[in-house]
Write an enzyme that holds these catalytic residues in place. Sequence first.
Site, short mmCIF file in Angstrom:
data_model
loop_
_atom_site.label_atom_id
_atom_site.label_comp_id
_atom_site.label_asym_id
_atom_site.label_seq_id
_atom_site.Cartn_x
_atom_site.Cartn_y
_atom_site.Cartn_z
N HIS A 135 37.22 -23.18 5.89
CA HIS A 135 35.81 -23.46 5.56
C HIS A 135 35.35 -24.74 6.26
CE1 HIS A 135 36.53 -20.65 2.21
NE2 HIS A 135 35.22 -20.47 2.23
N LYS A 139 33.10 -28.78 2.25
CA LYS A 139 33.55 -28.10 1.03
C LYS A 139 34.36 -29.06 0.14
CE LYS A 139 35.51 -23.77 -0.63
NZ LYS A 139 34.48 -23.67 -1.67
N1 LIG Z 1 30.24 -17.43 -4.81
C1 LIG Z 1 29.82 -17.42 -3.54
O1 LIG Z 1 29.54 -16.35 -2.95
C2 LIG Z 1 29.65 -18.72 -2.82
C3 LIG Z 1 29.95 -19.88 -3.47
N2 LIG Z 1 29.71 -21.07 -2.88
C4 LIG Z 1 29.94 -22.24 -3.72
O2 LIG Z 1 28.66 -22.71 -4.15
C5 LIG Z 1 28.70 -24.13 -4.33
C6 LIG Z 1 27.53 -24.74 -3.54
O3 LIG Z 1 27.69 -24.48 -2.17
P1 LIG Z 1 26.63 -25.05 -1.10
O4 LIG Z 1 25.25 -24.63 -1.42
O5 LIG Z 1 27.20 -24.69 0.21
O6 LIG Z 1 26.78 -26.63 -1.35
P2 LIG Z 1 25.72 -27.78 -1.01
O7 LIG Z 1 26.48 -29.07 -1.12
O8 LIG Z 1 25.04 -27.47 0.26
O9 LIG Z 1 24.66 -27.67 -2.19
C7 LIG Z 1 24.88 -28.08 -3.49
C8 LIG Z 1 23.58 -28.67 -3.98
O10 LIG Z 1 23.68 -28.95 -5.37
C9 LIG Z 1 23.03 -30.19 -5.59
N3 LIG Z 1 23.49 -30.75 -6.86
C10 LIG Z 1 24.52 -31.57 -7.10
N4 LIG Z 1 24.60 -31.83 -8.42
C11 LIG Z 1 23.58 -31.17 -9.00
C12 LIG Z 1 23.13 -31.05 -10.33
N5 LIG Z 1 23.72 -31.69 -11.35
N6 LIG Z 1 22.06 -30.27 -10.59
C13 LIG Z 1 21.44 -29.61 -9.59
N7 LIG Z 1 21.82 -29.70 -8.31
C14 LIG Z 1 22.87 -30.47 -8.02
C15 LIG Z 1 23.41 -31.01 -4.39
O11 LIG Z 1 22.55 -32.13 -4.24
P3 LIG Z 1 23.04 -33.41 -3.36
O12 LIG Z 1 23.39 -32.86 -2.01
O13 LIG Z 1 21.87 -34.30 -3.39
O14 LIG Z 1 24.25 -33.96 -4.07
C16 LIG Z 1 23.22 -29.99 -3.29
O15 LIG Z 1 21.88 -29.92 -2.87
C17 LIG Z 1 30.10 -24.55 -3.91
O16 LIG Z 1 30.91 -24.64 -5.07
C18 LIG Z 1 30.59 -23.41 -3.04
O17 LIG Z 1 31.98 -23.29 -3.05
C19 LIG Z 1 29.19 -21.17 -1.62
C20 LIG Z 1 28.91 -20.05 -0.91
C21 LIG Z 1 29.12 -18.72 -1.44
O1 LIG Z 2 31.99 -23.51 -0.17
C1 LIG Z 2 31.68 -22.50 0.50
O2 LIG Z 2 31.00 -22.58 1.53
C2 LIG Z 2 32.14 -21.19 0.03
N1 LIG Z 2 32.66 -21.12 -1.15
C3 LIG Z 2 33.10 -19.95 -1.81
C4 LIG Z 2 34.56 -20.07 -2.16
O3 LIG Z 2 35.01 -21.18 -2.53
O4 LIG Z 2 35.27 -19.07 -2.11
C5 LIG Z 2 32.72 -18.68 -1.11
C6 LIG Z 2 32.63 -18.75 0.38
O5 LIG Z 2 33.91 -18.64 0.92
C7 LIG Z 2 31.92 -19.99 0.87
#
Ligand SMILES: NC(=O)C1=CN([C@@H]2O[C@H](COP(=O)(O)OP(=O)(O)OC[C@H]3O[C@@H](n4cnc5c(N)ncnc54)[C@H](OP(=O)(O)O)[C@@H]3O)[C@@H](O)[C@H]2O)C=CC1
Ligand SMILES: O=C(O)C1=N[C@H](C(=O)O)C[C@H](O)C1
Length: 238
Positions: A135, A139
Amino acid sequence: MKIALIGYGKMGKTIEQIALNRGHQIVSIVDINNPEEFQSDNFKSADVAIEFTTPATAFDNYMKSFAAGVPVVSGTTGWLDRIGEIKEKCAKEGKTFFYASNFSIGVNIFFALNKYLAKIMNNFPVYNVSMTETHHIHKLDAPSGTAITLAEGILENVDRKEHWTLETAEQPTDLPIHAIREGEVPGIHEVTYESDVDYISIKHDAKSRAGFALGAVVAAEFTAGKKGFLGMDDMLKF
Ligand SMILES: NC(=O)C1=CN([C@@H]2O[C@H](COP(=O)(O)OP(=O)(O)OC[C@H]3O[C@@H](n4cnc5c(N)ncnc54)[C@H](OP(=O)(O)O)[C@@H]3O)[C@@H](O)[C@H]2O)C=CC1
Ligand SMILES: O=C(O)C1=N[C@H](C(=O)O)C[C@H](O)C1
């Protein structure tokens, strides 16, 4: 459908675009700087909230969303030590929560393929199994939630493996997961079986975040109006 977004990072922004393209309305966006939004009429008017934040903040967001009476679809990884509490809230308090470690349809097909291959490989102990996930460097958690789901699919089916471990296998019963952080990679997962004479590998390689985001919006459409703890197996029929 009226959707609230909790987390407006890489996934929150991609989901917004896909939700708008599918004719939904984004009525509220909660990010780290406006937690008071949970109490707003806009947030409370949502049919469902889609939550993608961080391992440390997700659980608190679920509680705030439940308190506002809004069902949650979440893909945040790295918080699953508390999943029992969420299942209990769904069972005893009538809350609605949809969780997937990976919302992509392709990855969910890959999960099914992984279990099928593991069942076959249970009969071939000359093959040792390991996993690699790659990744982007931003992450926060390792191994990925997807890698843990894949590992669970192997542990359920391959009797010679008992636990997954990060990086090193101390015991022959350990299933090692190698976690690589590199550039802006959206997500690659590979399961490899190795014998003295060959390798058998299966791999999923996401081209972008679009598949994850589309799956999350489809899950939100599925969740609206339902009760209880839901997952991809409830939504997809293989
Ligand atoms: N299940 C799935 O299919 C997938 C899961 N994921 C997971 O999703 C999560 C997020 O991924 P991603 O969007 O790439 O991460 P990012 O870091 O791009 O986005 C996370 C966002 O959440 C904000 N944030 C932090 N704390 C809070 C809070 N208390 N309340 C509201 N917002 C908050 C952050 O703000 P700031 O940056 O200002 O701290 C940031 O904008 C990860 O755990 C990732 O592993 C990702 C892709 C696919
Ligand atoms: O953090 C990410 O970007 C992603 N998180 C998820 C995971 O932890 O499996 C899903 C995807 O792989 C992207």
